[in-house]
Design a protein around this motif. Structure first.
Motif, PDB file in Angstrom:
ATOM      1  N   THR A  28       0.817  -1.293   0.269  1.00  0.00           N
ATOM      2  CA  THR A  28       0.304   0.090  -0.234  1.00  0.00           C
ATOM      3  C   THR A  28       1.101   1.346  -0.003  1.00  0.00           C
ATOM      4  OG1 THR A  28      -1.894  -1.266   1.578  1.00  0.00           O
ATOM      5  CG2 THR A  28      -1.522   1.403   1.019  1.00  0.00           C
ATOM      6  N   ARG A  29       0.843   2.242  -1.376  1.00  0.00           N
ATOM      7  CA  ARG A  29       1.642   3.161  -1.210  1.00  0.00           C
ATOM      8  C   ARG A  29      -0.202   4.901  -1.089  1.00  0.00           C
ATOM      9  NH1 ARG A  29       4.570   1.107   0.758  1.00  0.00           N
ATOM     10  NH2 ARG A  29       6.801   0.520  -0.485  1.00  0.00           N
ATOM     11  N   ALA A  30       0.086   5.535   0.255  1.00  0.00           N
ATOM     12  CA  ALA A  30      -0.948   6.555   0.172  1.00  0.00           C
ATOM     13  C   ALA A  30      -0.493   7.673   0.584  1.00  0.00           C
ATOM     14  CB  ALA A  30      -2.882   5.952   0.704  1.00  0.00           C
ATOM     15  N   GLY A  31      -1.679   9.167   0.676  1.00  0.00           N
ATOM     16  CA  GLY A  31      -0.552  10.289   1.006  1.00  0.00           C
ATOM     17  C   GLY A  31       0.037  10.714   0.686  1.00  0.00           C
ATOM     18  N   ASP A  32       1.077  11.717   0.896  1.00  0.00           N
ATOM     19  CA  ASP A  32       1.986  11.911   0.422  1.00  0.00           C
ATOM     20  C   ASP A  32       3.183  11.109   0.471  1.00  0.00           C
ATOM     21  OD1 ASP A  32       4.011  13.749   0.449  1.00  0.00           O
ATOM     22  OD2 ASP A  32       4.048  15.528   2.060  1.00  0.00           O
ATOM     23  N   TRP A  33       3.253  10.479  -1.028  1.00  0.00           N
ATOM     24  CA  TRP A  33       4.424   9.928  -1.339  1.00  0.00           C
ATOM     25  C   TRP A  33       5.134  10.608  -2.753  1.00  0.00           C
ATOM     26  CZ3 TRP A  33       4.090   5.979  -4.609  1.00  0.00           C
ATOM     27  CH2 TRP A  33       3.174   5.652  -5.490  1.00  0.00           C
ATOM     28  N   ARG A  34       6.171   9.794  -2.889  1.00  0.00           N
ATOM     29  CA  ARG A  34       6.771  10.589  -4.152  1.00  0.00           C
ATOM     30  C   ARG A  34       6.618   9.325  -5.254  1.00  0.00           C
ATOM     31  NH1 ARG A  34      10.888   9.236  -7.050  1.00  0.00           N
ATOM     32  NH2 ARG A  34      11.641   8.432  -5.980  1.00  0.00           N
ATOM     33  N   VAL A  35       6.172   9.483  -5.936  1.00  0.00           N
ATOM     34  CA  VAL A  35       5.693   8.656  -6.989  1.00  0.00           C
ATOM     35  C   VAL A  35       7.133   8.542  -8.227  1.00  0.00           C
ATOM     36  CG1 VAL A  35       4.226   7.821  -9.725  1.00  0.00           C
ATOM     37  CG2 VAL A  35       3.455   8.930  -6.776  1.00  0.00           C
ATOM     38  N   PRO A  36       7.860   7.281  -8.328  1.00  0.00           N
ATOM     39  CA  PRO A  36       8.531   6.787  -9.066  1.00  0.00           C
ATOM     40  C   PRO A  36       8.380   6.929 -10.303  1.00  0.00           C
ATOM     41  CG  PRO A  36       8.362   5.395  -8.471  1.00  0.00           C
ATOM     42  CD  PRO A  36       7.474   5.985  -7.557  1.00  0.00           C
ATOM     43  N   ARG A  37       9.221   7.359 -12.161  1.00  0.00           N
ATOM     44  CA  ARG A  37       8.746   7.251 -12.820  1.00  0.00           C
ATOM     45  C   ARG A  37       8.083   6.085 -13.800  1.00  0.00           C
ATOM     46  NH1 ARG A  37      10.968   5.243 -17.369  1.00  0.00           N
ATOM     47  NH2 ARG A  37      12.879   4.250 -15.776  1.00  0.00           N
ATOM     48  N   LEU A  38       8.799   5.039 -12.915  1.00  0.00           N
ATOM     49  CA  LEU A  38       8.993   3.455 -12.686  1.00  0.00           C
ATOM     50  C   LEU A  38       8.532   2.368 -11.243  1.00  0.00           C
ATOM     51  CD1 LEU A  38       8.236   0.933 -14.789  1.00  0.00           C
ATOM     52  CD2 LEU A  38      10.374   1.138 -15.427  1.00  0.00           C
ATOM     53  N   LEU A  39       6.918   2.210 -11.205  1.00  0.00           N
ATOM     54  CA  LEU A  39       7.259   1.203 -10.097  1.00  0.00           C
ATOM     55  C   LEU A  39       6.296   0.410 -10.670  1.00  0.00           C
ATOM     56  CD1 LEU A  39       6.613   1.517  -7.450  1.00  0.00           C
ATOM     57  CD2 LEU A  39       4.298   2.368  -7.335  1.00  0.00           C
ATOM     58  N   ARG A  40       7.356  -0.896 -10.075  1.00  0.00           N
ATOM     59  CA  ARG A  40       7.516  -2.270 -10.848  1.00  0.00           C
ATOM     60  C   ARG A  40       7.471  -3.075  -9.509  1.00  0.00           C
ATOM     61  NH1 ARG A  40      12.736  -2.506 -13.147  1.00  0.00           N
ATOM     62  NH2 ARG A  40      11.197  -2.008 -15.265  1.00  0.00           N
ATOM     63  N   ILE A  41       6.564  -3.462  -9.519  1.00  0.00           N
ATOM     64  CA  ILE A  41       5.661  -4.042  -8.127  1.00  0.00           C
ATOM     65  C   ILE A  41       5.277  -5.760  -8.374  1.00  0.00           C
ATOM     66  CG2 ILE A  41       3.270  -4.331  -6.765  1.00  0.00           C
ATOM     67  CD1 ILE A  41       3.014  -1.674  -6.715  1.00  0.00           C
ATOM     68  N   HIS A  42       5.599  -6.882  -6.957  1.00  0.00           N
ATOM     69  CA  HIS A  42       6.219  -8.437  -7.462  1.00  0.00           C
ATOM     70  C   HIS A  42       5.276  -8.875  -6.357  1.00  0.00           C
ATOM     71  CE1 HIS A  42       8.912  -8.630 -10.538  1.00  0.00           C
ATOM     72  NE2 HIS A  42       9.318  -7.552 -10.469  1.00  0.00           N
ATOM     73  N   SER A  43       4.144  -9.731  -6.323  1.00  0.00           N
ATOM     74  CA  SER A  43       3.507  -9.928  -5.223  1.00  0.00           C
ATOM     75  C   SER A  43       3.149 -11.225  -5.547  1.00  0.00           C
ATOM     76  CB  SER A  43       2.329  -9.125  -4.434  1.00  0.00           C
ATOM     77  OG  SER A  43       1.933  -9.837  -3.402  1.00  0.00           O
ATOM     78  N   GLY A  44       3.189 -12.007  -4.537  1.00  0.00           N
ATOM     79  CA  GLY A  44       2.944 -13.361  -4.673  1.00  0.00           C
ATOM     80  C   GLY A  44       1.168 -13.647  -4.178  1.00  0.00           C
ATOM     81  N   TYR A  45       0.655 -13.450  -2.587  1.00  0.00           N
ATOM     82  CA  TYR A  45       0.030 -13.568  -2.443  1.00  0.00           C
ATOM     83  C   TYR A  45      -0.531 -12.214  -1.561  1.00  0.00           C
ATOM     84  CZ  TYR A  45       0.644 -18.651  -2.837  1.00  0.00           C
ATOM     85  OH  TYR A  45       0.471 -19.814  -3.524  1.00  0.00           O
ATOM     86  N   GLY A  46      -0.745 -11.456  -1.974  1.00  0.00           N
ATOM     87  CA  GLY A  46      -1.192 -10.246  -1.709  1.00  0.00           C
ATOM     88  C   GLY A  46      -1.368  -8.997  -2.694  1.00  0.00           C
TER      89      GLY A  46
END
Length: 178
Positions: free
Chosen positions: A76-94
Motif C-alpha cells: 500500500t502507498r497512500a498520502g504524501d509519497w513520491r511517485v517514481p517514473r517507474l514503479l515495479r511491483i511483485h507479489s505472490g499472495y497479496g
C-alpha cells in the motif's frame, strides 16, 4: 569480435528520449514514428546512436525506478509519497493499493508494472489524470478503468500480469468530474 546486444534498459531510455523530444516540440509526429520504429528494432547500442545524436541527453529521473515486493502481504502507498517514473511491483499472495491522489508526482507519464500471482490492484489517480492498462493482462480476473484513457496529466500506464486478480483504476471518490 562479437557485437554487444542492446539491453532493455537502454532501449527504454532511448524510447523516453525520443518521446520527450516529441513532447517538447523538437520532432514531428512522422519523425517520432520513424525514430521509435528504429529504436524498437535496434539490436545493438551502436544502432541507437544515429537516432539519438541530435537529441538532448537530459534524463533527470530516467533511472527513477522503484521495485516493491511481497510474498504474502499487501502493498500500500497512500498520502504524501513520491511517485517514481517507474514503479515495479511483485507479489505472490497479496493485494496492491496505490493512491496517487495526494502523492508527489514529478513526471507527466508514470509507468506501473504489476506482477501479481494471487491478488488484485487498485490504483487511484489524481483528479484530471488519465490512465490506460493496455499493457496489463489477467488470466482469471478483469481490468476496469473509470478514468479517461488519454489527454490527462499525469498519464498512468499500467502493464504486467495478474494470474488471479483484478485491476481497477479510478479517481478519488471525493472528486466528481464537472
Amino acid at each position: 569480435m562479437r557485437e554487444v546486444r542492446l539491453r532493455e534498459a537502454d532501449r527504454d531510455r532511448a524510447v523516453h528520449l525520443v518521446q520527450q523530444a516529441y513532447a517538447e516540440g523538437r520532432l514531428s509526429s512522422g519523425e517520432l514514428e520513424r525514430r521509435l520504429e528504429h529504436v524498437l528494432t535496434a539490436a545493438s547500442p551502436g544502432e541507437l546512436e544515429p537516432v539519438l545524436a541530435d537529441l538532448p541527453d537530459d534524463l533527470d529521473g530516467m533511472d527513477d525506478v522503484v521495485e516493491l515486493g511481497s510474498t504474502g502481504g499487501a502493498i500500500t502507498r497512500a498520502g504524501d509519497w513520491r511517485v517514481p517514473r517507474l514503479l515495479r511491483i511483485h507479489s505472490g499472495y497479496g493485494g496492491v493499493r496505490l493512491d496517487l491522489s495526494q502523492a508527489v508526482v514529478s513526471y507527466p507519464v508514470i509507468d506501473i508494472e504489476l506482477h501479481l500471482e494471487y491478488g488484485s490492484a487498485l490504483i487511484v489517480v489524481p483528479p484530471g489524470a488519465s490512465a490506460d492498462a493496455d499493457g496489463a493482462h489477467t488470466d482469471w480476473g478483469g481490468i476496469t478503468s473509470k478514468v479517461p484513457g488519454h489527454a490527462g496529466t499525469p498519464h498512468v500506464r499500467v502493464s504486467g500480469r495478474l494470474a488471479y486478480g483484478r485491476v481497477k483504476i479510478r479517481h478519488p471518490r471525493s472528486w466528481h468530474r464537472k
